[in-house]
Design a protein around this motif. Structure first.
Motif, short mmCIF file in Angstrom:
data_model
loop_
_atom_site.label_atom_id
_atom_site.label_comp_id
_atom_site.label_asym_id
_atom_site.label_seq_id
_atom_site.Cartn_x
_atom_site.Cartn_y
_atom_site.Cartn_z
N ALA A 8 10.11 -7.94 1.72
CA ALA A 8 10.85 -8.64 0.66
C ALA A 8 10.32 -10.04 0.38
O ALA A 8 10.56 -10.59 -0.69
CB ALA A 8 12.33 -8.73 1.06
N THR A 11 4.61 -10.96 -2.46
CA THR A 11 4.46 -11.16 -3.91
C THR A 11 5.24 -10.10 -4.68
O THR A 11 6.01 -10.42 -5.60
CB THR A 11 2.96 -11.09 -4.28
OG1 THR A 11 2.24 -11.97 -3.43
CG2 THR A 11 2.74 -11.48 -5.73
N GLY A 30 11.14 -7.78 7.09
CA GLY A 30 9.71 -8.10 7.06
C GLY A 30 9.22 -8.35 8.47
O GLY A 30 10.01 -8.36 9.42
N VAL A 38 10.88 -6.23 11.21
CA VAL A 38 10.35 -4.90 11.47
C VAL A 38 8.83 -4.94 11.36
O VAL A 38 8.28 -5.67 10.53
CB VAL A 38 10.94 -3.84 10.50
CG1 VAL A 38 10.50 -4.10 9.05
CG2 VAL A 38 10.55 -2.43 10.91
N GLY A 112 -1.08 2.03 -5.04
CA GLY A 112 -1.91 1.09 -5.80
C GLY A 112 -2.93 1.84 -6.64
O GLY A 112 -3.31 2.98 -6.33
N SER A 159 -1.58 -12.43 -7.85
CA SER A 159 -2.51 -12.25 -6.73
C SER A 159 -3.96 -12.47 -7.13
O SER A 159 -4.86 -12.27 -6.30
CB SER A 159 -2.37 -10.83 -6.17
OG SER A 159 -1.04 -10.57 -5.80
N TYR A 163 -7.22 -11.75 -4.96
CA TYR A 163 -7.82 -10.43 -5.20
C TYR A 163 -8.75 -10.40 -6.41
O TYR A 163 -9.45 -9.41 -6.63
CB TYR A 163 -6.75 -9.35 -5.40
CG TYR A 163 -5.90 -9.04 -4.20
CD1 TYR A 163 -6.36 -9.29 -2.91
CD2 TYR A 163 -4.64 -8.46 -4.34
CE1 TYR A 163 -5.57 -9.01 -1.81
CE2 TYR A 163 -3.86 -8.16 -3.24
CZ TYR A 163 -4.33 -8.44 -1.99
OH TYR A 163 -3.54 -8.15 -0.89
#
Ligand SMILES: NC(=O)c1ccc[n+]([C@@H]2O[C@H](COP(=O)([O-])OP(=O)(O)OC[C@H]3O[C@@H](n4cnc5c(N)ncnc54)[C@H](OP(=O)(O)O)[C@@H]3O)[C@@H](O)[C@H]2O)c1
Length: 198
Positions: A8, A11, A30, A38, A112, A159, A163
């Motif tokens: 959560a 990004t 997270g 987690v 993705g 991003s 990226y």
């Protein structure tokens, strides 16, 4: 709905949380942040998470690591990251989470666009993303009481700084559009779908 959102604080996760929390109770998780900690690589950690949340209506995952590197220099250990974290981490979220998700509730996994559109240094991501999409399509026909979909975005505008060099020429999408795909998955009625956000 009571929705468990993993990753959560990321990004994508932040945008998904902003969209869904307008209408639903969102429980965040997270590795180092959120209502609950987690590590999706660790099956016991996933079991502990669900034991704490109890029954939920939807699980949305926006977490999963893969290694970007030239295939020529990729080691077995680097490939293993994507398999253990993004792929099997999310598969385990489904396998363990089945008993905690209410009837007609849903799982939404993250894959993705590299599943279909390879780029240099993205062989692990392509492999893992395609496997996630295939898992979702196959799992949907064996999960009569629970829905399961994947969200498959191209690179995000937010991003591009990190990226961008991998995605030259790609038209980036804003995180809020990716969040809408999660909303379609969770608040709609489909199952076995891959929602491409391109
Ligand atoms: N960003 C993009 O352009 C893009 C495009 C297509 C697909 N994707 C995919 O979308 C996913 C999320 O990307 P993002 O850019 O939003 O990532 P991000 O900003 O790095 O955020 C990742 C989030 O996931 C959590 N997380 C990471 N590893 C975890 C683990 N093993 N167990 C539990 N939580 C974990 C992190 O938690 P903490 O913050 O608490 O450590 C963080 O909240 C990735 O799988 C990525 O491949 C991203």
């Amino acid at each position: 709905m009571k929705i468990l959102l993993i990753g959560a604080n990321g990004t994508i996760g932040k945008a998904v949380g902003a969209e869904l929390s307008q209408r639903h109770e969102v429980i965040t998780a997270g590795r180092n942040s959120g209502d609950y900690r987690v590590n999706i690589q660790d099956v016991q950690s996933i079991r502990d998470l669900y034991a704490k949340t109890g029954t939920i209506d939807a699980v949305a995952c926006a977490a999963g690591n893969v290694t970007f590197a030239p295939l020529e220099s990729m080691t077995p250990e680097q490939f293993d990251v994507g398999i253990r974290d993004k792929l099997m981490g999310q598969v385990h979220l489904v396998l363990i989470g089945r008993e905690y998700v209410s009837v007609r509730g849903s799982f939404t996994l993250i894959s993705g666009s590299l599943a279909d559109e390879p780029v240099l240094f993205g062989s692990s991501a392509s492999m893992v993303n395609a496997a996630i999409n295939a898992f979702v399509r196959a799992a949907a026909i064996e999960l009569p009481n629970v829905r399961i979909n994947a969200v498959s975005p191209t690179v995000l505008e937010e991003s591009m700084e990190s990226y961008g060099p991998f995605f030259r020429g790609a038209e980036a999408v804003p995180a809020r559009r990716v969040a809408l795909a999660y909303s379609r998955s969770i608040e709609g009625a489909n199952t076995g779908q891959v929602y491409n956000v391109l």
